[in-house]
Design a protein around this motif. Structure first.
Motif, PDB file in Angstrom:
ATOM      1  N   VAL A 172       0.844  -1.190   0.000  1.00  0.00           N
ATOM      2  CA  VAL A 172       0.000   0.000   0.000  1.00  0.00           C
ATOM      3  C   VAL A 172       0.882   1.245   0.000  1.00  0.00           C
ATOM      4  CG1 VAL A 172      -0.247   0.116   2.525  1.00  0.00           C
ATOM      5  CG2 VAL A 172      -2.002   1.127   1.069  1.00  0.00           C
ATOM      6  N   SER A 173       0.492   2.232  -0.784  1.00  0.00           N
ATOM      7  CA  SER A 173       1.244   3.487  -0.792  1.00  0.00           C
ATOM      8  C   SER A 173       0.857   4.315   0.431  1.00  0.00           C
ATOM      9  CB  SER A 173       0.945   4.286  -2.060  1.00  0.00           C
ATOM     10  OG  SER A 173      -0.378   4.788  -2.033  1.00  0.00           O
ATOM     11  N   GLU A 174       1.701   5.248   0.772  1.00  0.00           N
ATOM     12  CA  GLU A 174       1.418   6.130   1.905  1.00  0.00           C
ATOM     13  C   GLU A 174       0.108   6.883   1.677  1.00  0.00           C
ATOM     14  OE1 GLU A 174       3.541   9.977   3.971  1.00  0.00           O
ATOM     15  OE2 GLU A 174       4.831   8.357   3.265  1.00  0.00           O
ATOM     16  N   LYS A 175      -0.085   7.379   0.449  1.00  0.00           N
ATOM     17  CA  LYS A 175      -1.284   8.147   0.116  1.00  0.00           C
ATOM     18  C   LYS A 175      -2.544   7.286   0.245  1.00  0.00           C
ATOM     19  CE  LYS A 175      -3.495  10.591  -3.695  1.00  0.00           C
ATOM     20  NZ  LYS A 175      -3.400  10.978  -5.093  1.00  0.00           N
ATOM     21  N   MET A 176      -2.517   6.069  -0.292  1.00  0.00           N
ATOM     22  CA  MET A 176      -3.695   5.203  -0.243  1.00  0.00           C
ATOM     23  C   MET A 176      -4.013   4.768   1.180  1.00  0.00           C
ATOM     24  SD  MET A 176      -5.136   5.172  -3.087  1.00  0.00           S
ATOM     25  CE  MET A 176      -6.411   4.103  -2.481  1.00  0.00           C
ATOM     26  N   LEU A 177      -2.993   4.492   1.974  1.00  0.00           N
ATOM     27  CA  LEU A 177      -3.241   4.106   3.355  1.00  0.00           C
ATOM     28  C   LEU A 177      -3.840   5.273   4.130  1.00  0.00           C
ATOM     29  CD1 LEU A 177      -3.174   2.019   5.578  1.00  0.00           C
ATOM     30  CD2 LEU A 177      -0.794   2.677   6.043  1.00  0.00           C
ATOM     31  N   ALA A 178      -3.312   6.461   3.913  1.00  0.00           N
ATOM     32  CA  ALA A 178      -3.842   7.647   4.594  1.00  0.00           C
ATOM     33  C   ALA A 178      -5.312   7.867   4.214  1.00  0.00           C
ATOM     34  CB  ALA A 178      -3.010   8.881   4.254  1.00  0.00           C
ATOM     35  N   GLN A 179      -5.637   7.754   2.931  1.00  0.00           N
ATOM     36  CA  GLN A 179      -7.024   7.932   2.488  1.00  0.00           C
ATOM     37  C   GLN A 179      -7.936   6.851   3.072  1.00  0.00           C
ATOM     38  OE1 GLN A 179      -6.806   7.964  -1.806  1.00  0.00           O
ATOM     39  NE2 GLN A 179      -6.177  10.111  -1.879  1.00  0.00           N
ATOM     40  N   THR A 180      -7.442   5.629   3.094  1.00  0.00           N
ATOM     41  CA  THR A 180      -8.221   4.514   3.645  1.00  0.00           C
ATOM     42  C   THR A 180      -8.498   4.740   5.120  1.00  0.00           C
ATOM     43  OG1 THR A 180      -7.322   2.970   2.023  1.00  0.00           O
ATOM     44  CG2 THR A 180      -8.195   2.018   4.064  1.00  0.00           C
ATOM     45  N   LEU A 181      -7.466   5.111   5.870  1.00  0.00           N
ATOM     46  CA  LEU A 181      -7.635   5.337   7.309  1.00  0.00           C
ATOM     47  C   LEU A 181      -8.565   6.510   7.586  1.00  0.00           C
ATOM     48  CD1 LEU A 181      -3.976   4.667   8.460  1.00  0.00           C
ATOM     49  CD2 LEU A 181      -5.987   3.231   8.936  1.00  0.00           C
ATOM     50  N   GLN A 182      -8.489   7.554   6.775  1.00  0.00           N
ATOM     51  CA  GLN A 182      -9.393   8.696   6.954  1.00  0.00           C
ATOM     52  C   GLN A 182     -10.846   8.275   6.743  1.00  0.00           C
ATOM     53  OE1 GLN A 182      -7.864  11.613   4.229  1.00  0.00           O
ATOM     54  NE2 GLN A 182      -6.432  12.463   5.718  1.00  0.00           N
ATOM     55  N   ALA A 183     -11.086   7.479   5.717  1.00  0.00           N
ATOM     56  CA  ALA A 183     -12.459   7.023   5.442  1.00  0.00           C
ATOM     57  C   ALA A 183     -12.959   6.131   6.579  1.00  0.00           C
ATOM     58  CB  ALA A 183     -12.505   6.269   4.109  1.00  0.00           C
ATOM     59  N   LEU A 184     -12.110   5.229   7.063  1.00  0.00           N
ATOM     60  CA  LEU A 184     -12.505   4.333   8.148  1.00  0.00           C
ATOM     61  C   LEU A 184     -12.694   5.095   9.456  1.00  0.00           C
ATOM     62  CD1 LEU A 184     -10.216   1.291   7.313  1.00  0.00           C
ATOM     63  CD2 LEU A 184     -12.707   1.445   7.016  1.00  0.00           C
ATOM     64  N   GLU A 185     -11.900   6.131   9.661  1.00  0.00           N
ATOM     65  CA  GLU A 185     -12.068   6.975  10.851  1.00  0.00           C
ATOM     66  C   GLU A 185     -13.387   7.745  10.748  1.00  0.00           C
ATOM     67  OE1 GLU A 185      -9.790  10.518  13.351  1.00  0.00           O
ATOM     68  OE2 GLU A 185      -9.090  10.037  11.331  1.00  0.00           O
ATOM     69  N   ARG A 186     -13.673   8.292   9.599  1.00  0.00           N
ATOM     70  CA  ARG A 186     -14.920   9.046   9.391  1.00  0.00           C
ATOM     71  C   ARG A 186     -16.143   8.160   9.625  1.00  0.00           C
ATOM     72  NH1 ARG A 186     -18.337  10.477   4.801  1.00  0.00           N
ATOM     73  NH2 ARG A 186     -19.281  12.502   5.247  1.00  0.00           N
ATOM     74  N   ASP A 187     -16.046   6.894   9.216  1.00  0.00           N
ATOM     75  CA  ASP A 187     -17.151   5.949   9.391  1.00  0.00           C
ATOM     76  C   ASP A 187     -17.224   5.386  10.812  1.00  0.00           C
ATOM     77  OD1 ASP A 187     -17.906   6.260   6.732  1.00  0.00           O
ATOM     78  OD2 ASP A 187     -16.833   4.473   6.062  1.00  0.00           O
ATOM     79  N   GLY A 188     -16.226   5.696  11.642  1.00  0.00           N
ATOM     80  CA  GLY A 188     -16.259   5.257  13.035  1.00  0.00           C
ATOM     81  C   GLY A 188     -15.703   3.869  13.294  1.00  0.00           C
ATOM     82  N   PHE A 189     -14.909   3.338  12.355  1.00  0.00           N
ATOM     83  CA  PHE A 189     -14.310   2.021  12.533  1.00  0.00           C
ATOM     84  C   PHE A 189     -12.892   2.106  13.095  1.00  0.00           C
ATOM     85  CE2 PHE A 189     -17.550   1.356   9.298  1.00  0.00           C
ATOM     86  CZ  PHE A 189     -18.205   0.253   9.808  1.00  0.00           C
ATOM     87  N   VAL A 190     -12.228   3.216  12.837  1.00  0.00           N
ATOM     88  CA  VAL A 190     -10.833   3.409  13.255  1.00  0.00           C
ATOM     89  C   VAL A 190     -10.735   4.669  14.104  1.00  0.00           C
ATOM     90  CG1 VAL A 190      -8.508   3.972  12.388  1.00  0.00           C
ATOM     91  CG2 VAL A 190      -9.844   2.172  11.291  1.00  0.00           C
ATOM     92  N   HIS A 191      -9.900   4.580  15.131  1.00  0.00           N
ATOM     93  CA  HIS A 191      -9.611   5.735  15.989  1.00  0.00           C
ATOM     94  C   HIS A 191      -8.180   6.186  15.707  1.00  0.00           C
ATOM     95  CE1 HIS A 191      -9.451   8.400  19.412  1.00  0.00           C
ATOM     96  NE2 HIS A 191      -8.338   7.803  19.786  1.00  0.00           N
ATOM     97  N   ARG A 192      -8.004   7.487  15.510  1.00  0.00           N
ATOM     98  CA  ARG A 192      -6.683   8.081  15.270  1.00  0.00           C
ATOM     99  C   ARG A 192      -6.302   8.876  16.496  1.00  0.00           C
ATOM    100  NH1 ARG A 192      -4.506  12.989  13.410  1.00  0.00           N
ATOM    101  NH2 ARG A 192      -2.706  12.722  12.029  1.00  0.00           N
ATOM    102  N   GLU A 193      -5.136   8.571  17.051  1.00  0.00           N
ATOM    103  CA  GLU A 193      -4.629   9.265  18.244  1.00  0.00           C
ATOM    104  C   GLU A 193      -3.327   9.957  17.868  1.00  0.00           C
ATOM    105  OE1 GLU A 193      -4.532  10.369  22.280  1.00  0.00           O
ATOM    106  OE2 GLU A 193      -6.019   8.984  21.474  1.00  0.00           O
ATOM    107  N   ALA A 194      -3.348  11.294  17.825  1.00  0.00           N
ATOM    108  CA  ALA A 194      -2.159  12.080  17.499  1.00  0.00           C
ATOM    109  C   ALA A 194      -1.604  12.689  18.778  1.00  0.00           C
ATOM    110  CB  ALA A 194      -2.497  13.167  16.496  1.00  0.00           C
ATOM    111  N   GLN A 195      -0.344  12.406  19.048  1.00  0.00           N
ATOM    112  CA  GLN A 195       0.305  12.962  20.233  1.00  0.00           C
ATOM    113  C   GLN A 195       1.222  14.106  19.799  1.00  0.00           C
ATOM    114  OE1 GLN A 195       2.124   9.669  22.257  1.00  0.00           O
ATOM    115  NE2 GLN A 195       0.192   8.564  22.424  1.00  0.00           N
ATOM    116  N   PRO A 196       1.129  15.245  20.492  1.00  0.00           N
ATOM    117  CA  PRO A 196       1.895  16.428  20.085  1.00  0.00           C
ATOM    118  C   PRO A 196       3.371  16.334  20.474  1.00  0.00           C
ATOM    119  CG  PRO A 196       0.651  16.913  22.061  1.00  0.00           C
ATOM    120  CD  PRO A 196       0.294  15.507  21.663  1.00  0.00           C
ATOM    121  N   THR A 197       4.062  15.403  19.849  1.00  0.00           N
ATOM    122  CA  THR A 197       5.504  15.245  20.098  1.00  0.00           C
ATOM    123  C   THR A 197       6.241  15.645  18.835  1.00  0.00           C
ATOM    124  OG1 THR A 197       5.413  12.945  19.376  1.00  0.00           O
ATOM    125  CG2 THR A 197       5.135  13.353  21.745  1.00  0.00           C
ATOM    126  N   ILE A 198       7.551  15.738  18.933  1.00  0.00           N
ATOM    127  CA  ILE A 198       8.376  16.027  17.764  1.00  0.00           C
ATOM    128  C   ILE A 198       9.310  14.843  17.567  1.00  0.00           C
ATOM    129  CG2 ILE A 198      10.096  17.570  16.752  1.00  0.00           C
ATOM    130  CD1 ILE A 198       8.872  19.808  18.407  1.00  0.00           C
TER     131      ILE A 198
END
Length: 134
Positions: free
Chosen positions: A61-87
């Motif tokens: 899977v390409s980075e772009k396709m995985l990102a799009q897939t995860l966004q769609a699954l997150e929008r549909d409520g199947f996937v949770h995205r947790e972003a931590q404000p680190t560097i």
């Protein structure tokens, strides 16, 4: 007076029919069962993964396709995205309860298909041989 959308019954209740062209369940089904959705959800069934670990697990899977897939699954409520404000930013993905339930069904399908692969390979060879002869 305008007509109710086709996914609303005569009592105003939502009714979904994946066979109806305009039904929103079609898009959700595509997000889940598309080439990358099914693999991403199955991979996340084992637990939380960072983006690059998930990308390595879903080989090809390409980075772009995985990102799009995860966004769609997150929008549909199947996937949770947790972003931590680190560097650098640390982003982890996991399944929601809905996602876990659906991923379990997808894993059963995957296991069934994998278990039938010897017969599938045999069927492919028979089909290809018959096509060459005709």
């Amino acid at each position: 007076m305008s007509e109710a959308p086709e996914w609303v019954d005569e009592h105003g209740r939502l009714v979904f029919d994946v066979f109806a062209q305009a039904c929103t369940s079609r898009a959700t089904l595509e997000h889940i069962t598309g080439r990358w959705g099914i693999l991403a959800m199955a991979a996340l069934h084992d637990g939380t993964l960072r983006f690059n670990a998930l990308r390595r697990r879903v080989s090809g899977v390409s980075e772009k396709m995985l990102a799009q897939t995860l966004q769609a699954l997150e929008r549909d409520g199947f996937v949770h995205r947790e972003a931590q404000p680190t560097i650098p930013p640390k982003v982890e993905y996991s399944l929601t309860p809905r996602g876990r339930r659906t991923a379990a069904l997808l894993l059963a399908l995957i296991e069934d298909v994998e278990g039938q692969m010897p017969e599938v390979v045999e069927s492919n060879a028979e089909y290809d041989a018959a096509k060459r002869e005709s």
